[in-house]
Design a protein around this motif. Structure first.
Motif, PDB file in Angstrom:
ATOM      1  N   LEU A  53       0.818  -1.213   0.000  1.00 57.93           N
ATOM      2  CA  LEU A  53       0.000   0.000   0.000  1.00 57.93           C
ATOM      3  C   LEU A  53       0.855   1.267   0.000  1.00 57.93           C
ATOM      4  N   ASP A  54       0.661   2.077  -1.032  1.00 54.94           N
ATOM      5  CA  ASP A  54       1.259   3.404  -1.054  1.00 54.94           C
ATOM      6  C   ASP A  54       0.497   4.284  -0.069  1.00 54.94           C
ATOM      7  N   VAL A  55       1.185   5.257   0.533  1.00 55.98           N
ATOM      8  CA  VAL A  55       0.531   6.112   1.524  1.00 55.98           C
ATOM      9  C   VAL A  55      -0.024   7.382   0.890  1.00 55.98           C
ATOM     10  N   GLU A  56       0.814   8.081   0.150  1.00 60.28           N
ATOM     11  CA  GLU A  56       0.435   9.393  -0.373  1.00 60.28           C
ATOM     12  C   GLU A  56      -0.203   9.257  -1.751  1.00 60.28           C
ATOM     13  N   MET A  57      -1.535   9.179  -1.743  1.00 57.07           N
ATOM     14  CA  MET A  57      -2.309   9.082  -2.978  1.00 57.07           C
ATOM     15  C   MET A  57      -3.400  10.145  -2.967  1.00 57.07           C
ATOM     16  N   PRO A  58      -3.744  10.686  -4.130  1.00 57.12           N
ATOM     17  CA  PRO A  58      -4.789  11.716  -4.181  1.00 57.12           C
ATOM     18  C   PRO A  58      -6.161  11.148  -3.868  1.00 57.12           C
ATOM     19  N   ASP A  59      -7.052  12.013  -3.428  1.00 61.04           N
ATOM     20  CA  ASP A  59      -8.466  11.687  -3.166  1.00 61.04           C
ATOM     21  C   ASP A  59      -8.665  10.794  -1.933  1.00 61.04           C
ATOM     22  N   PHE A  60      -7.923   9.700  -1.849  1.00 52.08           N
ATOM     23  CA  PHE A  60      -8.133   8.738  -0.759  1.00 52.08           C
ATOM     24  C   PHE A  60      -6.778   8.118  -0.432  1.00 52.08           C
ATOM     25  N   SER A  61      -6.149   8.603   0.635  1.00 48.50           N
ATOM     26  CA  SER A  61      -4.780   8.192   0.948  1.00 48.50           C
ATOM     27  C   SER A  61      -4.726   6.784   1.530  1.00 48.50           C
ATOM     28  N   GLY A  62      -3.515   6.261   1.623  1.00 46.07           N
ATOM     29  CA  GLY A  62      -3.339   4.937   2.215  1.00 46.07           C
ATOM     30  C   GLY A  62      -3.822   4.878   3.649  1.00 46.07           C
ATOM     31  N   MET A  63      -3.565   5.919   4.430  1.00 41.72           N
ATOM     32  CA  MET A  63      -3.991   5.940   5.826  1.00 41.72           C
ATOM     33  C   MET A  63      -5.513   6.054   5.937  1.00 41.72           C
ATOM     34  N   GLU A  64      -6.127   6.811   5.039  1.00 41.10           N
ATOM     35  CA  GLU A  64      -7.598   6.883   5.021  1.00 41.10           C
ATOM     36  C   GLU A  64      -8.190   5.526   4.663  1.00 41.10           C
ATOM     37  N   PHE A  65      -7.539   4.835   3.742  1.00 35.42           N
ATOM     38  CA  PHE A  65      -7.974   3.484   3.371  1.00 35.42           C
ATOM     39  C   PHE A  65      -7.943   2.565   4.586  1.00 35.42           C
ATOM     40  N   LEU A  66      -6.842   2.577   5.339  1.00 39.28           N
ATOM     41  CA  LEU A  66      -6.733   1.721   6.526  1.00 39.28           C
ATOM     42  C   LEU A  66      -7.827   2.046   7.533  1.00 39.28           C
ATOM     43  N   ALA A  67      -8.077   3.329   7.730  1.00 38.95           N
ATOM     44  CA  ALA A  67      -9.078   3.743   8.719  1.00 38.95           C
ATOM     45  C   ALA A  67     -10.494   3.356   8.309  1.00 38.95           C
ATOM     46  N   SER A  68     -10.714   3.158   7.009  1.00 36.61           N
ATOM     47  CA  SER A  68     -12.069   2.884   6.515  1.00 36.61           C
ATOM     48  C   SER A  68     -12.425   1.406   6.526  1.00 36.61           C
ATOM     49  N   MET A  69     -11.449   0.530   6.743  1.00 35.03           N
ATOM     50  CA  MET A  69     -11.678  -0.908   6.609  1.00 35.03           C
ATOM     51  C   MET A  69     -12.171  -1.525   7.907  1.00 35.03           C
ATOM     52  N   ASP A  70     -13.136  -2.449   7.791  1.00 40.31           N
ATOM     53  CA  ASP A  70     -13.635  -3.163   8.963  1.00 40.31           C
ATOM     54  C   ASP A  70     -12.692  -4.286   9.388  1.00 40.31           C
ATOM     55  N   ALA A  71     -11.999  -4.865   8.428  1.00 41.55           N
ATOM     56  CA  ALA A  71     -11.021  -5.916   8.711  1.00 41.55           C
ATOM     57  C   ALA A  71      -9.903  -5.798   7.693  1.00 41.55           C
ATOM     58  N   LEU A  72      -8.696  -6.138   8.140  1.00 40.83           N
ATOM     59  CA  LEU A  72      -7.529  -5.924   7.286  1.00 40.83           C
ATOM     60  C   LEU A  72      -6.712  -7.190   7.104  1.00 40.83           C
ATOM     61  N   PRO A  73      -6.218  -7.423   5.876  1.00 41.21           N
ATOM     62  CA  PRO A  73      -5.162  -8.427   5.711  1.00 41.21           C
ATOM     63  C   PRO A  73      -3.844  -7.821   6.186  1.00 41.21           C
ATOM     64  N   SER A  74      -2.740  -8.504   6.007  1.00 39.99           N
ATOM     65  CA  SER A  74      -1.440  -7.922   6.345  1.00 39.99           C
ATOM     66  C   SER A  74      -1.182  -6.721   5.435  1.00 39.99           C
ATOM     67  N   ILE A  75      -0.534  -5.709   5.991  1.00 37.81           N
ATOM     68  CA  ILE A  75      -0.259  -4.486   5.249  1.00 37.81           C
ATOM     69  C   ILE A  75       1.244  -4.239   5.210  1.00 37.81           C
ATOM     70  N   ILE A  76       1.755  -4.003   4.003  1.00 30.61           N
ATOM     71  CA  ILE A  76       3.140  -3.570   3.831  1.00 30.61           C
ATOM     72  C   ILE A  76       3.088  -2.200   3.157  1.00 30.61           C
ATOM     73  N   LEU A  77       3.518  -1.164   3.861  1.00 30.14           N
ATOM     74  CA  LEU A  77       3.500   0.181   3.298  1.00 30.14           C
ATOM     75  C   LEU A  77       4.717   0.393   2.415  1.00 30.14           C
ATOM     76  N   THR A  78       4.492   1.019   1.281  1.00 33.79           N
ATOM     77  CA  THR A  78       5.597   1.401   0.402  1.00 33.79           C
ATOM     78  C   THR A  78       5.668   2.919   0.406  1.00 33.79           C
ATOM     79  N   THR A  79       6.640   3.476   1.121  1.00 34.88           N
ATOM     80  CA  THR A  79       6.736   4.922   1.279  1.00 34.88           C
ATOM     81  C   THR A  79       8.134   5.312   1.718  1.00 34.88           C
TER      82      THR A  79
END
Length: 224
Positions: A53-79
Motif C-alpha cells: 500500500l502506497d501512503v500518499e495518494m490523491p483523493d483517498f490516501s493509504g492511511m484513510e484506506f486503513l481507517a475505513s476498513m472493517d477488517a484488514l489483511p497484512s499491510i506492507i507500506l511502500t513509502t
C-alpha cells in the motif's frame, strides 16, 4: 500461495513492484489498483493475504484506506516518509519498504509475511471505531444482526462488526469453525451439548438448520 494486492497511484511503481514480486516464490499479485477506493471495493467481495500500500495518494490516501476498513489483511507500506510509522502502528502494519522498492528488501518483507501467515492464530476486526484483535480460540460463535455481526468471545465480551456472515466465514479457519445456520457460525471446540435441532455453545442455545445438520454430524464424528 500468498495472494497480494498492489495499491499505488503511480503506474511505474505498480509495474516495477509487480515485476519484482513475480521473482519471489510463494506469492502472486492477484490485482493492482491505482486507487485505494477501487481496492476497497474489490475487498468487499474478495480476499487477499497482503496489500502493498502506497501512503500518499490523491483523493483517498493509504492511511484513510486503513481507517475505513472493517477488517484488514497484512499491510506492507511502500513509502519514503517515516512520519507515518506512528500512525500506522495502530493498524498493525507488517513492514515499511522504502521506494523505489528493491528486490532484496522485498524478499525480507515476504519472509516476514510467510511467518505471519503460517503462524496466524488471530485476526483483527473493526469494532466501535477501533481495531480489536480476536484470537480464534477465544471466539465462541458469530451471530448476525441485520447488517452487523456480533462476535461472542470466551470472556463473555462481544464485538459488533459491520460485515456479513459470508465474509466472516472466509476469515475463519475451516478446520475450527462451522456455519450451522444462516445466522450462526460456531467454534466446533466450544460445543458442549447437541440436540437434533440445537447445540449449546458455552451457555447459549444455537439453532442448527436442516441443511447444515448432516455436515455438523460428520464434522463431529457423530455417525448416522
Amino acid at each position: 500461495m500468498i495472494k497480494a494486492l498492489i495499491v499505488d497511484d503511480e503506474e511505474m511503481a505498480r509495474e516495477s513492484l509487480s515485476y519484482l514480486i513475480r521473482k519471489v516464490d510463494n506469492i502472486e499479485v492477484v490485482e493492482s489498483f491505482e486507487s485505494a477506493i477501487d481496492a476497497k471495493k474489490y475487498l468487499e467481495k474478495n480476499q487477499a493475504d497482503v496489500i502493498f500500500l502506497d501512503v500518499e495518494m490523491p483523493d483517498f490516501s493509504g492511511m484513510e484506506f486503513l481507517a475505513s476498513m472493517d477488517a484488514l489483511p497484512s499491510i506492507i507500506l511502500t513509502t519514503n516518509n517515516p512520519e507515518y510509522a506512528v500512525e500506522a502502528f495502530e493498524y498493525e502494519v507488517l513492514d515499511f519498504i522504502p521506494k523505489p522498492v528493491s528486490y532484496g528488501r522485498l524478499v525480507k518483507a515476504v519472509e516476514r509475511l510467510d511467518s505471519t501467515v503460517e503462524k496466524r492464530d488471530d485476526f483483527f476486526v473493526r469494532s466501535e471505531g477501533r481495531y480489536v484483535r480476536v484470537p480464534f480460540e477465544s471466539l465462541m460463535y458469530v451471530e448476525t444482526m441485520d447488517d452487523y455481526l456480533k462476535l461472542h468471545l470466551e470472556d463473555k465480551s462481544k464485538c459488533i462488526v459491520h460485515s456479513t456472515l459470508t465474509k466472516m466465514e472466509e476469515k475463519l479457519p475451516a478446520a475450527q469453525f462451522q456455519k450451522v445456520h444462516r445466522s450462526y457460525i460456531v467454534n466446533l471446540s466450544k460445543i458442549v451439548d447437541i440436540e437434533e435441532t440445537t447445540i449449546v455453545v458455552g451457555q447459549s442455545v444455537i439453532p442448527v438448520s436442516r441443511a447444515f445438520r448432516p455436515v455438523l454430524k460428520e464434522r463431529l464424528n457423530l455417525g448416522g
